[in-house]
Design an enzyme around this catalytic site. Structure first.
Site, PDB file in Angstrom:
ATOM      1  N   THR A 212      24.418  13.670  17.945  1.00 31.39           N
ATOM      2  CA  THR A 212      23.052  13.570  18.444  1.00 31.39           C
ATOM      3  C   THR A 212      23.001  12.626  19.640  1.00 31.39           C
ATOM      4  O   THR A 212      23.522  11.510  19.586  1.00 31.39           O
ATOM      5  CB  THR A 212      22.118  13.050  17.341  1.00 31.39           C
ATOM      6  OG1 THR A 212      22.165  13.945  16.232  1.00 31.39           O
ATOM      7  CG2 THR A 212      20.685  12.959  17.847  1.00 31.39           C
TER       8      THR A 212
ATOM      9  N   GLU B  22      24.718   2.867   9.349  1.00 24.23           N
ATOM     10  CA  GLU B  22      24.039   4.099   9.756  1.00 24.23           C
ATOM     11  C   GLU B  22      23.097   4.582   8.661  1.00 24.23           C
ATOM     12  O   GLU B  22      21.981   5.034   8.929  1.00 24.23           O
ATOM     13  CB  GLU B  22      25.063   5.191  10.076  1.00 24.23           C
ATOM     14  CG  GLU B  22      24.427   6.506  10.499  1.00 24.23           C
ATOM     15  CD  GLU B  22      25.434   7.625  10.720  1.00 24.23           C
ATOM     16  OE1 GLU B  22      25.008   8.707  11.155  1.00 24.23           O
ATOM     17  OE2 GLU B  22      26.625   7.429  10.444  1.00 24.23           O
TER      18      GLU B  22
ATOM     19  N   GLU C 185      25.307  14.760  -1.282  1.00 26.77           N
ATOM     20  CA  GLU C 185      26.281  14.955  -2.359  1.00 26.77           C
ATOM     21  C   GLU C 185      27.391  13.898  -2.278  1.00 26.77           C
ATOM     22  O   GLU C 185      27.817  13.331  -3.290  1.00 26.77           O
ATOM     23  CB  GLU C 185      26.872  16.367  -2.296  1.00 26.77           C
ATOM     24  CG  GLU C 185      25.905  17.477  -2.666  1.00 26.77           C
ATOM     25  CD  GLU C 185      24.915  17.804  -1.565  1.00 26.77           C
ATOM     26  OE1 GLU C 185      23.929  18.515  -1.838  1.00 26.77           O
ATOM     27  OE2 GLU C 185      25.113  17.339  -0.417  1.00 26.77           O
TER      28      GLU C 185
END
Length: 394
Positions: free
Chosen positions: A165, A247, A379
């Protein structure tokens, strides 16, 4: 600030919040905001000039440890993030450097790197994207193949990265590379700060489901100064995992600010909305669903507060950050789903569509997908919680 209780964040945080609001009133003016909103949607949120303005006035790195120039408590930092989100101020140009890169430099950077890079990040002069994922290395990041080979005073990089990004706008990329192909999977990895303007780098931007851009990058014999390696050679996995924790805290924190703003807009609409002769605020099903979301938002705030405090204390919140990231991203999805159920087909209208009851809600739902995947899928986060937090066997 969110209309959810508690309104009072304490005298220091309330006073600081007022300072942030005053600065925004003077610098994120209606004219500047209107000009920003005229940009294509995929360009919004990124404003290098505004980041430099924030850096000039000391608003970048307010939550850093005091030894690196930070001066605010976790509560004040949360107040700051919330006010910036409520104002829709563009912070993406400095957010990755301010949080992820800076956290790694605090823990693993050399004195020379800290002296050079941290002040530049605080001034809003060096913007970063993340170069982690590859075609065969997503959540299993240790499978990365992009190579860096030492050649004199440089490393020569060859390989490919995906889903970065802001790489089409940033000046630098925080790049994970393999420096020893014969080492075990999690060994032989290093981290480089790479100038994206270097010869040999090709970018291919694409539009994500939530409307912003990410980029694939191709590295063809790209030379990177060896002094730009953070941490020891082949010891990058520790650097990466510490930066990933930061993050996940950033994802949770910035996401929460957006969730609270969207929730406020939804509840304001419901206070007066009448659909088909039905007063929505009187519907017990709607009230129950909104009440459950309000409780979840309060829980997510506590996750955010704890993680901010741990970072302020110089600790790395591995499983704690995973908890906050999972909860905040899935809360965003629940909020979007609830809003579309309550608003009906009108909830599918975008923010700038005429007649949209609460136009941002369809974006909230689309953007939730990025939150559940970015920074490692949820997950994977549940594995981190089970193994690192609860001590369950692998």
């Amino acid at each position: 600030m969110s209309k959810l209780p508690p309104h009072d964040m304490g005298p220091a945080a309330n006073a600081f919040r007022d300072k942030v609001r005053a600065w925004l009133a003077a610098n994120w003016t209606a004219e500047r905001k209107a000009a920003h909103l005229k940009k294509p949607f995929k360009e919004r949120g990124w404003d290098a000039e505004f980041s430099r303005l924030m850096g000039r006035d000391g608003w970048i790195g307010v939550g850093w440890p005091a030894k690196f120039g930070g001066s605010r408590t976790p509560t004040e930092q949360i107040a700051f993030i919330t006010e910036m989100a409520n104002a829709s101020a563009p912070v993406q140009a400095h957010s990755t450097g301010e949080s992820i890169v800076a956290q790694a430099l605090f823990l693993h950077g050399s004195k020379a790197q800290q002296d050079e890079w941290l002040p530049a990040i605080r001034r809003g002069e060096r913007s970063f994207a993340l170069g982690y994922s590859e075609p065969e290395a997503g959540s299993d990041l240790a499978a990365l193949r992009t190579r860096a080979v030492r050649d004199g005073d440089d490393f020569v990089v060859n390989g490919q990265k995906l889903w970065s990004t802001g790489a089409d706008k940033a000046e630098y990329i925080w790049l994970a590379v393999r420096t020893d192909p014969d080492a075990k999977k999690h060994a032989g990895i290093s981290v480089l700060m790479v100038d994206l303007r270097s010869p040999g780098i090709t970018l291919r931007p694409s539009t994500a489901l939530y409307g912003k851009t990410f980029s694939a990058q191709f590295y063809d014999n790209v030379r990177v100064p060896a002094k730009n390696m953070v941490g020891a050679v082949n010891d990058g996995w520790k650097v990466i995992t510490d930066a990933l924790a930061s993050e996940r805290v950033m994802i949770g924190g910035t996401r929460m600010a957006g969730i609270e703003r969207a929730f406020d807009h939804l509840t304001e609409y419901l206070k007066t909305a009448v659909v088909g002769g039905k007063v929505l605020r009187n519907d017990p099903v709607i009230r129950d669903r909104i009440g459950a979301l309000a409780a979840d938002i309060e829980v997510a705030r506590l996750f955010q507060m704890r993680n901010s405090r741990l970072i302020e204390q110089g600790k790395v919140p591995l499983h704690e950050a995973a908890m906050g990231k999972v909860f905040a991203s899935e809360l965003q999805e629940r909020l979007g789903q609830a809003a579309l159920d309550i608003l009906g087909t009108g909830g599918l209208l975008s923010e700038d569509a005429e007649g949209a009851p609460v136009g941002e809600m369809e974006y909230v739902l689309r953007h939730a997908i990025m939150g559940m995947i970015g920074g490692g899928t949820n997950e994977i986060q549940r594995n981190v919680i089970a193994q690192r937090g609860l001590g369950l066997p692998r």
